[in-house]
Design a protein around this motif. Structure first.
Motif, PDB file in Angstrom:
ATOM      1  N   ASN A 254       0.817  -1.222   0.000  1.00  0.00           N
ATOM      2  CA  ASN A 254       0.000   0.000   0.000  1.00  0.00           C
ATOM      3  C   ASN A 254       0.850   1.272   0.000  1.00  0.00           C
ATOM      4  N   ASN A 255       1.950   1.206  -0.776  1.00  0.00           N
ATOM      5  CA  ASN A 255       2.778   2.378  -1.048  1.00  0.00           C
ATOM      6  C   ASN A 255       3.355   3.021   0.206  1.00  0.00           C
ATOM      7  N   ARG A 256       3.723   2.192   1.202  1.00  0.00           N
ATOM      8  CA  ARG A 256       4.360   2.748   2.390  1.00  0.00           C
ATOM      9  C   ARG A 256       5.264   1.693   3.029  1.00  0.00           C
ATOM     10  N   VAL A 257       6.277   2.182   3.741  1.00  0.00           N
ATOM     11  CA  VAL A 257       7.186   1.354   4.522  1.00  0.00           C
ATOM     12  C   VAL A 257       7.214   1.925   5.945  1.00  0.00           C
ATOM     13  N   PRO A 258       6.827   1.135   6.937  1.00  0.00           N
ATOM     14  CA  PRO A 258       6.265  -0.209   6.853  1.00  0.00           C
ATOM     15  C   PRO A 258       4.862  -0.202   6.250  1.00  0.00           C
TER      16      PRO A 258
END
Length: 344
Positions: free
Chosen positions: A120-124
């Motif tokens: 979903n386009n994020r880390v984490p």
């Protein structure tokens, strides 16, 4: 083998994009996430043996809190819990999550841009949250250019264990009951697993106990490393995605506020990491599997994928550091501060 596409998905088997379109899943995107704030929360007093509670006061996220050019904002990640979407099927509630594997460029510092693999386009990835006994359904679409998967820690059948790779452009469904309560995680299990995790494909999965824990200001901190030159050694480290973010932008909390930290070590290539809190002690709930603390300390050691709930409050206003007690990790990005604001 069943021919029904939905049955194939429920058994964890990947589908082609054409079958995906037939099911109406091709456009799956990021689910709405519930941002934990002061809404109707109540706060336990710092003395854990007291039963009286006060209304919780959770500092709002400042509108000018900076984000990475990709949009990642660790200050938002901190209290961002995704409870999914509730659906009713055959008289039973289903808690549904939609996850897309993608690629994204993170600006780790002024000199280093890093191509991450993301959920979903994020880390984490998003912090998924449910209650013990909930029926969980995760719709997973892989748009990441490589084969990926989602492996959840906890109890479930082998068919949905997430060890089967899902090729680019395909999708699958993981469906299981949320159990047992505690702090869990999910991550890509496609080989080489260390590379897929270190590139960013991991997240936290919280299963709340049947009876809610005492109210608190709840936050998530995930430690991770970045192997910039792919020599199987980390050059940078971070809490919630970006190195040194919480040092430059301290986390605001209130004096005498019960804080509940969900802490996860996802650092690959290093055997273990500690979490240390300055000028304080915290109560430890190992793996979140207990309702009473098992010990009190100011530093705890965690191997990769180990996680705990830590509870504490600060008596005095000021800025207080937290970091691993491995100095190299701290000095290369895995360091932050709490800014304790007066109660009055």
């Amino acid at each position: 083998m069943p021919k029904n596409p939905l049955l194939l998905l429920q058994q964890g088997q990947p589908l082609s994009r054409r079958k995906l379109l037939a099911l109406g899943l091709a456009g799956v995107g990021v689910t709405g996430a519930a941002l934990a704030g002061g809404n109707a929360l109540r706060l336990a007093l710092p003395a854990l043996n007291k039963k009286r509670t006060l209304p919780a006061r959770v500092p709002p996220v400042a509108s000018d809190t900076p984000a990475d050019p990709s949009g990642l904002n660790p200050m938002t990640v901190l209290r961002d819990f995704d409870y999914g979407t509730i659906k009713q099927e055959n008289g039973r509630a289903i808690r549904e999550f939609r996850i897309v594997a993608e690629n994204s460029m993170l600006q780790l510092n002024s000199a280093v841009s890093y191509n991450t693999w993301t959920f979903n386009n994020r880390v984490p990835g998003p912090t998924l949250r449910a209650k013990e006994g909930d029926r969980i359904r995760v719709l997973f679409l892989n748009q990441g250019g490589h084969s990926h998967s989602m492996h959840f820690h906890g109890f479930h059948r082998s068919e949905v264990d997430g060890v089967r790779p899902v090729r680019h452009g395909a999708a699958t469904i993981y469906e299981f009951d949320a159990e047992p309560f505690g702090v869990h995680l999910y991550h890509c299990h496609t080989e080489p697993v260390t590379r897929h995790i270190s590139k960013g494909l991991y997240g936290m999965f919280i299963i709340d106990p049947p009876e809610a824990r005492p109210p608190a200001d709840e936050m998530v901190l995930m430690m991770a490393g970045y192997d910039i030159d792919e020599d199987r050694k980390n050059e940078l480290y971070a809490f919630n995605g970006l190195p040194d973010y919480y040092m430059m932008h301290p986390i605001p909390i209130y004096q005498n506020q019960l804080i509940r930290l969900y802490v996860l070590n996802m650092i690959e290539f290093d055997v273990a990491a500690t979490f240390h809190l300055h000028a304080n002690m915290f109560q430890v709930y190992r793996t979140g599997r207990t309702l009473t603390p098992t010990e009190q300390t100011d530093v705890i050691t965690m191997g990769t994928a180990e996680r705990h709930i830590l509870e504490f409050s600060f008596r005095y206003p000021g800025k207080y550091m937290f970091h691993p007690h491995q100095d190299e990790m701290a000095e290369h990005g895995c360091m932050g501060q709490f800014e304790v604001m007066g109660s009055a």
